[in-house]
Scaffold this active site. Structure first.
Site, PDB file in Angstrom:
ATOM      1  N   TYR A  56       0.854  -1.191   0.000  1.00 27.68           N
ATOM      2  CA  TYR A  56       0.000   0.000   0.000  1.00 27.68           C
ATOM      3  C   TYR A  56       0.890   1.241   0.000  1.00 27.68           C
ATOM      4  O   TYR A  56       1.811   1.341   0.823  1.00 27.68           O
ATOM      5  CB  TYR A  56      -0.897   0.031   1.238  1.00 27.68           C
ATOM      6  CG  TYR A  56      -2.320  -0.362   0.942  1.00 27.68           C
ATOM      7  CD1 TYR A  56      -3.030   0.285  -0.069  1.00 27.68           C
ATOM      8  CD2 TYR A  56      -2.952  -1.369   1.664  1.00 27.68           C
ATOM      9  CE1 TYR A  56      -4.337  -0.082  -0.349  1.00 27.68           C
ATOM     10  CE2 TYR A  56      -4.255  -1.740   1.381  1.00 27.68           C
ATOM     11  CZ  TYR A  56      -4.948  -1.077   0.361  1.00 27.68           C
ATOM     12  OH  TYR A  56      -6.233  -1.428   0.086  1.00 27.68           O
ATOM     13  N   ASP A 203      -5.812  13.651 -25.308  1.00 24.39           N
ATOM     14  CA  ASP A 203      -5.926  12.260 -24.876  1.00 24.39           C
ATOM     15  C   ASP A 203      -5.193  11.434 -25.926  1.00 24.39           C
ATOM     16  O   ASP A 203      -5.725  11.180 -27.007  1.00 24.39           O
ATOM     17  CB  ASP A 203      -7.401  11.865 -24.782  1.00 24.39           C
ATOM     18  CG  ASP A 203      -7.570  10.400 -24.371  1.00 24.39           C
ATOM     19  OD1 ASP A 203      -6.590   9.634 -24.450  1.00 24.39           O
ATOM     20  OD2 ASP A 203      -8.698  10.026 -23.996  1.00 24.39           O
ATOM     21  N   LYS A 233      -1.149   0.466 -24.908  1.00 30.32           N
ATOM     22  CA  LYS A 233      -1.464   0.338 -26.342  1.00 30.32           C
ATOM     23  C   LYS A 233      -0.162   0.415 -27.141  1.00 30.32           C
ATOM     24  O   LYS A 233       0.662  -0.480 -27.027  1.00 30.32           O
ATOM     25  CB  LYS A 233      -2.480   1.414 -26.733  1.00 30.32           C
ATOM     26  CG  LYS A 233      -3.815   1.280 -25.980  1.00 30.32           C
ATOM     27  CD  LYS A 233      -4.835   2.273 -26.490  1.00 30.32           C
ATOM     28  CE  LYS A 233      -6.198   2.057 -25.858  1.00 30.32           C
ATOM     29  NZ  LYS A 233      -6.429   2.836 -24.639  1.00 30.32           N
TER      30      LYS A 233
HETATM   31  N1  DSN Z   1     -10.942   0.370 -25.436  1.00 28.66           N
HETATM   32  C1  DSN Z   1      -9.979   1.255 -26.052  1.00 28.66           C
HETATM   33  C2  DSN Z   1      -9.909   1.098 -27.515  1.00 28.66           C
HETATM   34  O1  DSN Z   1     -10.015  -0.012 -27.959  1.00 28.66           O
HETATM   35  O2  DSN Z   1      -9.745   2.057 -28.233  1.00 28.66           O
HETATM   36  C3  DSN Z   1     -10.207   2.664 -25.708  1.00 28.66           C
HETATM   37  O3  DSN Z   1     -10.780   2.785 -24.486  1.00 28.66           O
END
Ligand code: DSN
Length: 424
Positions: A56, A203, A233
């Site tokens: 924590y 974003d 990503k």
């Molecule tokens: N779920 C993501 C996407 O596939 O673009 C964005 O939140």
């Protein structure tokens, strides 16, 4: 990859172990084209599965509410410093649990309830967390929209954006998307925001890795105030989020307070450790080559889709993703396409196209992209081949024999390009 792992789970929990083995098999034997997914390194998975999960650490390095923070402080500081370097940021908060959490914290840091955000329309590429009516933040803040001027070139309607900004006086002008394939004119956003006294927030969840790799524009170079992002990503880290501030210490303090104690409790320290490892990988020179290849592979797919007469939204791509109007061009719905491509081992997602006339659950489009296949080492030749297989599969959606042959081609590609474990 993925061999001889999970020995303890195997010994004590056969039921759960079967799901891990199944997912490994799925990832190994299929091609991942969901543009928001990727394969992380073994090092990232080690950090993500590490002892930091036990701890924590409410607060920030040097200012915590629990003892025993010697190593968490060191580790989180490493993550912060690497993030700042990657994005040329003055400040970084690496604690958001995901992109949605990062956006909500950012809204509360920069606005009072009832204030207005001007963001991209969901059907034109924006995101649910940019104020879709079904989201909780939509009850707290007021969201107004801009769109593309021409869906076949992707050009944003900056005149309309300015008109709406002047009319609604937003506190935040939000640039960013989850289904849009062109570069944005960040300087224009900043110019309009200055005119109305708004903050500029980008974003960059989808393109963070491309920014870090230097192959698309960095909004901070154009004077943006804040960036929010996910880390899993194109950035190829663990599942999580992050908020970056260009230079304002005051904004950085407000964002830190909004994340904790404003919104979150104990940060997920194992995930922050994974972020630190991924940021280290992204700082390595090889990451620039990876990011450049993502774009080349997406372009190679664009060429095939155009040659085959399939309409691409925005007229093509300048990033890692493509949106195709398969219903309009091939007479197959987005849901049918997703299903039939899954059958041959290609994973992507159905997607609404701009000004959609069908439903979200069975729209006209598909969205696909190249971050994960590029991680496997595939280049333009394989991207071209995959695009050809995709179109052939959609055309042969009811032909079992043809689909079996196409699946064999996908399996052969996967065998030739195993998922790697080490990137640096
Ligand atoms: N779920 C993501 C996407 O596939 O673009 C964005 O939140």
């Amino acid at each position: 990859m993925y061999m001889n792992e999970y020995q303890f789970i195997k010994d004590q929990d056969a039921e759960l172990y079967a799901t891990l083995v199944g997912e490994e098999e799925r990832e190994r034997t299929g091609v991942e084209l969901i543009p928001s997914e990727n394969y992380v390194s073994k090092a990232v998975r080690e950090a993500n599965g590490s002892v930091f999960t036990n701890k924590y650490s409410e607060g920030y390095p040097g200012k915590r509410y629990y003892g025993g923070q010697k190593y968490t402080d060191q580790m989180e500081t490493i993550a912060i410093e690497r993030a700042k370097k990657l994005f040329n940021a003055g400040f970084a908060n690496v604690q958001p649990l995901g992109g949605a959490a990062a956006n909500v914290a950012m809204y509360f840091a920069l606005m009072e309830s009832g204030d207005t955000v001007l963001g991209m329309d969901l059907s034109h590429g924006g995101h649910l967390t940019h104020g879709h009516p079904t989201t909780a933040i939509n009850k707290v803040f007021n969201f107004v929209r801009y769109k593309m001027k021409d869906v076949d070139t992707g050009e944003i309607d900056y005149e309309e954006l300015r008109r709406v900004a002047l009319e609604h006086k937003p506190k935040i002008i939000l640039a960013g998307f989850s289904a849009y394939s062109r570069e944005l004119d960040y300087a224009k956003f900043v110019e309009i925001a200055k005119e109305v006294g708004a903050y500029t927030v980008a974003d960059v969840a989808h393109i963070a890795g491309l920014i870090a790799g230097g192959v698309v524009k960095n909004p901070f170079d154009y004077g943006f105030d804040v960036m929010t992002t996910t880390t899993h990503k194109t950035l190829r880290g663990p599942r999580g989020g992050m908020i970056l501030v260009r230079e304002s210490e005051d904004l950085a303090k407000r964002i830190n307070k909004a994340v904790f104690p404003g919104m979150q409790g104990g940060p997920h320290m194992h995930s922050i450790a994974g972020k630190a490892v991924a940021f280290g990988e992204a700082l390595h020179p090889s990451f620039k080559i990876y990011a450049a290849q993502i774009l080349k592979n997406a372009k190679a797919m664009e060429v095939v889709f155009k040659k085959e007469g399939v309409r691409l939204l925005c007229g093509g791509t300048e990033n890692h993703l493509l949106l195709a109007d398969v219903f309009g061009s091939l007479g197959i719905t987005g849901q049918e396409a997703e299903t039939v491509l899954d059958e041959v081992g290609i994973t992507l997602n159905k997607n609404m196209i701009a000004d959609e006339t069908r439903t979200a659950m069975d729209p006209s489009g598909i969205r696909f992209g190249t971050p994960a296949m590029t991680t496997r080492g595939m280049k333009e030749g394989e991207a071209t081949k995959l695009a050809e297989i995709m179109i052939a599969t959609m055309r042969a959606k009811d032909d079992v024999v043809k689909k079996a042959a196409l699946k064999a081609e996908v399996v052969a590609l996967c065998e030739a390009f195993p998922v790697p474990e080490r990137f640096v």
